[in-house]
Design a protein around this motif. Sequence first.
Motif, PDB file in Angstrom:
ATOM      1  N   ASP A  89       0.841  -1.196   0.000  1.00 12.41           N
ATOM      2  CA  ASP A  89       0.000   0.000   0.000  1.00 12.41           C
ATOM      3  C   ASP A  89       0.877   1.246   0.000  1.00 12.41           C
ATOM      4  O   ASP A  89       1.096   1.866   1.029  1.00 12.41           O
ATOM      5  CB  ASP A  89      -0.938   0.014   1.217  1.00 12.41           C
ATOM      6  CG  ASP A  89      -2.113  -0.921   1.039  1.00 12.41           C
ATOM      7  OD1 ASP A  89      -2.402  -1.294  -0.114  1.00 12.41           O
ATOM      8  OD2 ASP A  89      -2.741  -1.285   2.043  1.00 12.41           O
ATOM      9  N   LEU A  90       1.359   1.587  -1.161  1.00  8.21           N
ATOM     10  CA  LEU A  90       2.271   2.708  -1.307  1.00  8.21           C
ATOM     11  C   LEU A  90       1.513   3.997  -1.638  1.00  8.21           C
ATOM     12  O   LEU A  90       1.846   5.065  -1.161  1.00  8.21           O
ATOM     13  CB  LEU A  90       3.268   2.391  -2.425  1.00  8.21           C
ATOM     14  CG  LEU A  90       4.499   3.232  -2.545  1.00  8.21           C
ATOM     15  CD1 LEU A  90       5.321   3.172  -1.271  1.00  8.21           C
ATOM     16  CD2 LEU A  90       5.344   2.761  -3.710  1.00  8.21           C
ATOM     17  N   VAL A  91       0.465   3.867  -2.455  1.00  6.85           N
ATOM     18  CA  VAL A  91      -0.306   5.023  -2.908  1.00  6.85           C
ATOM     19  C   VAL A  91      -1.607   5.093  -2.117  1.00  6.85           C
ATOM     20  O   VAL A  91      -2.397   4.159  -2.127  1.00  6.85           O
ATOM     21  CB  VAL A  91      -0.619   4.930  -4.420  1.00  6.85           C
ATOM     22  CG1 VAL A  91      -1.439   6.122  -4.881  1.00  6.85           C
ATOM     23  CG2 VAL A  91       0.660   4.795  -5.233  1.00  6.85           C
ATOM     24  N   LYS A  92      -1.812   6.200  -1.421  1.00  3.64           N
ATOM     25  CA  LYS A  92      -3.037   6.405  -0.657  1.00  3.64           C
ATOM     26  C   LYS A  92      -3.957   7.415  -1.336  1.00  3.64           C
ATOM     27  O   LYS A  92      -5.158   7.396  -1.180  1.00  3.64           O
ATOM     28  CB  LYS A  92      -2.726   6.898   0.760  1.00  3.64           C
ATOM     29  CG  LYS A  92      -1.821   5.986   1.566  1.00  3.64           C
ATOM     30  CD  LYS A  92      -2.624   5.120   2.497  1.00  3.64           C
ATOM     31  CE  LYS A  92      -1.742   4.379   3.473  1.00  3.64           C
ATOM     32  NZ  LYS A  92      -1.191   3.152   2.989  1.00  3.64           N
ATOM     33  N   LYS A  93      -3.334   8.329  -2.118  1.00  6.29           N
ATOM     34  CA  LYS A  93      -4.097   9.401  -2.752  1.00  6.29           C
ATOM     35  C   LYS A  93      -3.564   9.607  -4.176  1.00  6.29           C
ATOM     36  O   LYS A  93      -2.360   9.511  -4.421  1.00  6.29           O
ATOM     37  CB  LYS A  93      -3.943  10.687  -1.927  1.00  6.29           C
ATOM     38  CG  LYS A  93      -4.758  11.844  -2.406  1.00  6.29           C
ATOM     39  CD  LYS A  93      -4.580  13.035  -1.467  1.00  6.29           C
ATOM     40  CE  LYS A  93      -5.366  14.238  -1.988  1.00  6.29           C
ATOM     41  NZ  LYS A  93      -5.078  15.436  -1.231  1.00  6.29           N
ATOM     42  N   LEU A  94      -4.481   9.897  -5.092  1.00  5.01           N
ATOM     43  CA  LEU A  94      -4.122  10.143  -6.484  1.00  5.01           C
ATOM     44  C   LEU A  94      -4.585  11.549  -6.851  1.00  5.01           C
ATOM     45  O   LEU A  94      -5.748  11.903  -6.669  1.00  5.01           O
ATOM     46  CB  LEU A  94      -4.783   9.116  -7.400  1.00  5.01           C
ATOM     47  CG  LEU A  94      -4.603   9.297  -8.900  1.00  5.01           C
ATOM     48  CD1 LEU A  94      -3.141   9.189  -9.292  1.00  5.01           C
ATOM     49  CD2 LEU A  94      -5.433   8.270  -9.661  1.00  5.01           C
ATOM     50  N   VAL A  95      -3.644  12.368  -7.350  1.00  4.29           N
ATOM     51  CA  VAL A  95      -3.961  13.725  -7.778  1.00  4.29           C
ATOM     52  C   VAL A  95      -3.668  13.807  -9.271  1.00  4.29           C
ATOM     53  O   VAL A  95      -2.544  13.586  -9.716  1.00  4.29           O
ATOM     54  CB  VAL A  95      -3.127  14.779  -7.007  1.00  4.29           C
ATOM     55  CG1 VAL A  95      -3.393  16.171  -7.530  1.00  4.29           C
ATOM     56  CG2 VAL A  95      -3.404  14.692  -5.515  1.00  4.29           C
ATOM     57  N   LEU A  96      -4.712  14.114 -10.036  1.00  7.08           N
ATOM     58  CA  LEU A  96      -4.574  14.267 -11.483  1.00  7.08           C
ATOM     59  C   LEU A  96      -4.527  15.758 -11.799  1.00  7.08           C
ATOM     60  O   LEU A  96      -5.404  16.508 -11.397  1.00  7.08           O
ATOM     61  CB  LEU A  96      -5.756  13.605 -12.194  1.00  7.08           C
ATOM     62  CG  LEU A  96      -5.928  12.101 -11.918  1.00  7.08           C
ATOM     63  CD1 LEU A  96      -7.256  11.624 -12.443  1.00  7.08           C
ATOM     64  CD2 LEU A  96      -4.794  11.309 -12.523  1.00  7.08           C
ATOM     65  N   ARG A  97      -3.492  16.168 -12.528  1.00  4.66           N
ATOM     66  CA  ARG A  97      -3.360  17.590 -12.863  1.00  4.66           C
ATOM     67  C   ARG A  97      -3.241  17.771 -14.359  1.00  4.66           C
ATOM     68  O   ARG A  97      -2.821  16.926 -15.069  1.00  4.66           O
ATOM     69  CB  ARG A  97      -2.109  18.195 -12.218  1.00  4.66           C
ATOM     70  CG  ARG A  97      -1.950  17.941 -10.760  1.00  4.66           C
ATOM     71  CD  ARG A  97      -0.887  18.826 -10.188  1.00  4.66           C
ATOM     72  NE  ARG A  97       0.349  18.087  -9.994  1.00  4.66           N
ATOM     73  CZ  ARG A  97       1.241  18.413  -9.093  1.00  4.66           C
ATOM     74  NH1 ARG A  97       1.081  19.444  -8.322  1.00  4.66           N
ATOM     75  NH2 ARG A  97       2.330  17.710  -8.935  1.00  4.66           N
TER      76      ARG A  97
END
Length: 97
Positions: A89-97
């Motif tokens: 579980d490395l990625v907790k949040k994804l931000v698309l820009r």
Amino acid sequence: MARNDEHQSISDVLKYFVDKNKLQKGLDRVNVKEVWQAQMGPAINKYTTSIQLNNDTLYIELSSSVLREELSYGKEKIIKMMNEELGKDLVKKLVLR
């Protein structure tokens, strides 16, 4: 880690080296980029301009606002797929820009 312990596996030695030299964050960043490119395929990679992992947040810059909007609906699925491929579980949040 003793020098004369001849029964160490290569993976144990590499893990020790990575831990000792605090290289895991750098390796995680490289792995995240590779997993994104492999899982999202060439169509999405063509519009991906930047992939950055900062702590537990994955920042993806896309050159297509339409694609950004489309991917935003599946953020949870993308996070789950990325973590499954990374094996942790490395990625907790994804931000698309």
